[in-house]
Scaffold this motif. Structure first.
Motif, PDB file in Angstrom:
ATOM      1  N   GLU A 453       0.836  -1.198   0.000  1.00 15.71           N
ATOM      2  CA  GLU A 453       0.000   0.000   0.000  1.00 15.71           C
ATOM      3  C   GLU A 453       0.871   1.248   0.000  1.00 15.71           C
ATOM      4  N   TYR A 481      -3.560   7.179  -3.835  1.00 15.85           N
ATOM      5  CA  TYR A 481      -3.705   5.942  -3.060  1.00 15.85           C
ATOM      6  C   TYR A 481      -3.546   4.753  -3.987  1.00 15.85           C
ATOM      7  N   SER A 482      -2.720   3.775  -3.545  1.00 17.67           N
ATOM      8  CA  SER A 482      -2.471   2.591  -4.362  1.00 17.67           C
ATOM      9  C   SER A 482      -2.367   1.373  -3.465  1.00 17.67           C
ATOM     10  N   ASN A 485      -4.093  -3.703  -7.393  1.00 15.60           N
ATOM     11  CA  ASN A 485      -4.440  -3.143  -8.703  1.00 15.60           C
ATOM     12  C   ASN A 485      -5.326  -1.908  -8.597  1.00 15.60           C
ATOM     13  N   TYR A 486      -5.555  -1.428  -7.376  1.00 17.57           N
ATOM     14  CA  TYR A 486      -6.429  -0.272  -7.167  1.00 17.57           C
ATOM     15  C   TYR A 486      -5.572   0.983  -7.033  1.00 17.57           C
ATOM     16  N   HIS A 487      -5.822   1.976  -7.892  1.00 20.06           N
ATOM     17  CA  HIS A 487      -5.087   3.240  -7.871  1.00 20.06           C
ATOM     18  C   HIS A 487      -6.103   4.377  -8.007  1.00 20.06           C
ATOM     19  N   LYS A 488      -5.937   5.417  -7.199  1.00 17.48           N
ATOM     20  CA  LYS A 488      -6.898   6.517  -7.278  1.00 17.48           C
ATOM     21  C   LYS A 488      -6.274   7.816  -6.795  1.00 17.48           C
ATOM     22  N   TYR A 517      -9.910   4.330   5.818  1.00 21.11           N
ATOM     23  CA  TYR A 517      -9.388   3.100   5.236  1.00 21.11           C
ATOM     24  C   TYR A 517      -9.777   1.892   6.082  1.00 21.11           C
ATOM     25  N   GLY A 541     -11.252  -6.552  -2.014  1.00 26.99           N
ATOM     26  CA  GLY A 541     -11.846  -5.476  -2.796  1.00 26.99           C
ATOM     27  C   GLY A 541     -12.602  -4.458  -1.986  1.00 26.99           C
ATOM     28  N   ARG A 543     -13.416  -1.125  -0.356  1.00 29.80           N
ATOM     29  CA  ARG A 543     -12.972   0.199  -0.789  1.00 29.80           C
ATOM     30  C   ARG A 543     -12.873   1.165   0.396  1.00 29.80           C
ATOM     31  N   ASP A 571     -19.449   5.010   0.298  1.00 30.01           N
ATOM     32  CA  ASP A 571     -18.705   3.750   0.407  1.00 30.01           C
ATOM     33  C   ASP A 571     -18.411   3.404   1.862  1.00 30.01           C
TER      34      ASP A 571
END
Length: 758
Positions: A453, A481-482, A485-488, A517, A541, A543, A571
């Motif tokens: 992370e 934020y990474s 495979n999640y990047h934003k 988080y 997964g 979020r 979320d």
């Protein structure tokens, strides 16, 4: 143990090497011989040449480095008349200050210390004033006496905010809620100078949303201060803990060391009644679950500080939390199953840190955290029909985390201030759950994951105090934020405005946004079996949640406060229970909702009767809305009004003895598809101060009538569950505290483990 003995020997050796006997010392009291805290003591030569200065501690004592045989001491305090003392010896003696009085037409008006003041958009509370009006043995109890702050089943909450973060001396606390409460309970209330409540925390704190900043008092130069305490509590079983703290200062150096051992033995009882629909039938399942846990925990803290010069300072330190061979059992008895689970858990947390503060507005910091947890379970169950299950498994977690930050501020023209900074966090997290035996249980799989992370924050902002009582703060934080495979990329703006046209009226408005988080364990796919019927699931997964809030506060006469608040969390994630349709299993799963929304109003009214009663009443009305379109096969969209009432009362019998009587009521509320029944609680306490306030003995009983039992009812879309939690919540505790030379301690740097464990 050898390490601990060596550390104590080192402390004693250092203590013996410091010539505290050579200081110029004294004590400041009022006309009632009560200690005066926060008085400024300036040392001068008879010709007015400046020599040094100090601030009186909570017990009224002060110390100064001797620089002359003849000197003058100028003592000043906001609420007392200034005093000039001539001295020739190292002992300045007891200095008595007269209170300030203003005469008008033969009517004497005495100044009253305000309950709260507003400073740069923050509500600042004087903890010493609160401590005099309530029985508080530690910092946590003092914080819980702040208006709108409550203890909810061991979790600190602030009315008008979903979550609140505690900050120490402007630095974010890095503890889990449980560790944070434990640390605050081991910190004396006399060590805290003020508590600043911020509904919209400025970005330089690296905390978004609501926060409480605890500002500790500063120790005098060239001194040794220490505090010893012992606590015994009984909540079905007996638990005990101790606290040893030493603070040494010499010249430019300071050393702060503390050791907090504790043995905890806790019993938790839960009654479950489940009408479970499965395969065309309704199964009436009832059971009682007893969770019995016990074990030792050791908290060790050490920090060395060096004042390079008047404007530059450096500090390094270590923080450890060690819990080895913690044991527990979980026994379940009912008409569906009888099960027994033997548990053994170990956890180790080590953290090293360093930080630097400059005189030109630059602050730098870095820390490294190493956390390991091992949880062993041996679960044996016998179901109806003599079906037997055996699960033997181990859950492990290993976390390595590095954090660095840099903050800079500049003073601009026309009293504007520019602030900007950056923070970067990198985490390597490994989780695993391995089954050694799986008899009589289908679809049981091992699981393991490794997550990397990264969180990078960059912020910039302006603030300004105007001459007409107006304060404005504007800022924005960009975040990358990474994880996997999640990047934003995200942007979080923030604005705060406060206006005080006079001392009687203050208006405050704040708008903020932040991100929350999940814990690292919740971000993998795994199943933990509590018994043959209940299980906890985590799914990959999950979020992060986005939080948006608006707060408006009105403060009248620096005492009475009215608050309006609105908060929306997109979320939003939390754990909710669900009766599975494909098998007889009650599943607890943490998952994302569409949103959680809350708005309402709160009023806080303090009042006093003479010098013998000090009270505070808080009333809150709130509307909660919960929506989730993908909650298993039963989506929900629910809202409900609720109210909360609380009252705190402190009765003073002279200056040495006091009694507390507190009460709280909370109406029925909702959480997803579940409803909680109303609860109320009564707490009582007594405290005796003796040995010139260097020692105190307190007796407290929380939940006197054993009524703080969380009862959850679920009757939504075919779900039918009754869960009664929290039996034996009544807790009786006795605490003895003794202080040597004052009880002021420097800031403690804590470790970010809020997302560790499971």
């Amino acid at each position: 143990m050898n390490l601990i003995k060596t550390a104590f020997c080192l402390i004693i050796l250092i203590c013996s090497s410091i010539p505290v006997w050579s200081q110029t010392t004294g004590k400041i009291v009022d006309t009632d011989r009560q200690p005066v805290e926060g008085a400024t003591v300036v040392m001068q030569l008879p010709d007015s040449t400046y020599l040094g200065a100090a601030i009186s501690a909570a017990d009224g004592t002060f110390s100064l480095e001797p620089m002359a045989d003849r000197y003058l001491l100028i003592v000043q305090h906001l609420f007392y008349q200034s005093q000039v003392v001539k001295g020739q010896t190292r002992d300045a003696g007891i200095i008595v200050l007269e209170p300030k009085e203003h005469s008008l037409a033969e009517v004497v008006v005495e100044g009253e210390r305000p309950l709260v003041t507003v400073e740069q958009g923050k509500l600042s509370y004087d903890i010493s004033a609160i401590s005099k009006k309530h029985i508080v043995n530690n910092a946590y109890e003092a914080i819980c006496k702040l208006p709108g702050v409550q203890d909810r089943s061991g979790k600190l909450s602030l009315i008008g905010a979903k979550d609140v973060t505690v900050i120490l001396n402007g630095k974010a606390s890095t503890l889990t809620q449980e560790q944070l409460i434990e640390m605050l309970k081991n910190t004396s209330a006399s060590q805290v100078q003020t508590a600043e409540v911020m509904y919209n925390t400025p970005p330089e704190y690296h905390v978004r949303g609501a926060a409480i900043n605890i500002v500790t008092a500063k120790a005098a130069d060239n001194t040794l201060q220490s505090e010893l305490s012992a606590t015994y509590s009984n909540q079905y079983f007996g638990s005990y803990s101790g606290n040893v703290n030493f603070l040494l200062t010499k010249g430019k150096s300071s050393l702060n060391v503390s050791y907090n051992p504790g043995y905890s033995h806790i019993m938790t009882v839960m009654d479950l009644a489940s009408m479970h629909q499965y395969d065309g039938q309704v199964y009436d399942i009832t059971q009682r679950q007893k969770i019995n846990t016990k074990g030792w925990k050791h908290n060790i803290y050490a920090e060395y500080g060096y004042q390079i010069n008047e404007d530059n300072a450096l500090s390094v330190g270590y923080n450890g939390a060690l819990s080895g061979n913690g044991k527990g059992t979980i026994d379940v008895n009912g008409n569906f199953q009888n099960s027994h689970n033997d548990k053994v858990q170990d956890s180790w947390l080590h953290n090293v840190f360093a930080r630097y503060s400059s005189g030109f507005g630059l602050d730098l910091g870095v820390d490294y955290t190493d956390y390991s947890m091992n949880d062993y379970n041996h679960l044996e169950s016998e179901l109806t029909g003599h079906t037997r299950q055996l699960l033997d498994y181990t859950s492990d977690q290993k976390i390595r985390k590095v954090s660095v930050y840099a903050d800079q501020s500049h003073s601009l023209a026309n009293d504007w201030t520019l602030k900007y900074g950056v923070r970067y966090d990198y985490t390597d997290n490994r989780n695993s759950q391995l089954f050694n035996q799986t008899e009589g249980k289908d679809n049981v799989d091992n699981s393991s994951s490794r997550l990397y992370e990264q969180i990078a924050n960059l912020y910039a902002g302006f603030d300004k105090e105007f001459a007409n009582g107006l304060y404005l703060s504007l800022s924005a934080t960009g975040e990358y934020y990474s994880i996997g495979n999640y990047h934003k990329w995200s942007l979080y703006p923030q604005a705060s405005l406060s206006y005080s046209p006079s001392e009687k009226h203050t208006f405050m408005l704040g708008v903020s946004s932040e991100k929350e988080y999940p814990t690292y364990w919740d971000m993998q796919t795994s199943t933990t079996y509590m018994n043959a019927y209940e299980e906890i699931q985590t799914i990959e997964g999950l979020r992060p949640a986005n939080v948006y809030s608006v707060n408006a506060n009105y403060l009248f006469l620096q005492k009475y406060m009215l608050s309006l608040f609105y908060e929306r969390i997109d979320d939003y994630f939390t754990m909710e229970m669900y009766q599975a349709k494909d098998r007889l299993a009650l599943v607890y799963r943490t998952q994302n909702w569409n949103y959680y929304q809350s708005f309402g109003m709160s009023a806080n009214i303090p009042f006093s009767i003479g010098n013998w009663l000090s009270s505070q009443v808080n009333a809150t009305v709130v509307n909660d809305r919960n929506r989730c379109d993908h909650f298993w096969d039963i989506p929900f969209d629910r809202n409900k009004w609720a109210c909360m009432l609380s009252m705190q009362n402190h009765f003073s019998v002279g200056s040495q003895l006091g009694f507390d009587l507190d009460a709280m009521y909370r109406s029925s509320m909702i959480s997803g598809i579940s409803d909680t029944k109303p609860v109320f609680m009564v707490n009582v306490g007594a405290q005796w101060n003796f040995l010139k306030d260097k020692a105190s003995l307190s007796l407290n009983c929380s939940d006197l009538f054993d009524t703080m039992r969380m009862k959850v009812k679920n009757r939504y879309a075919g779900q039918h569950i009754d869960l009664n939690m929290g039996q034996y919540s009544r807790t009786v505790s006795v605490k003895l505290v003794y202080r040597f030379g004052g009880s002021i301690t420097k800031e403690k740097r804590e470790v970010d483990s809020s997302r560790f464990g499971h």
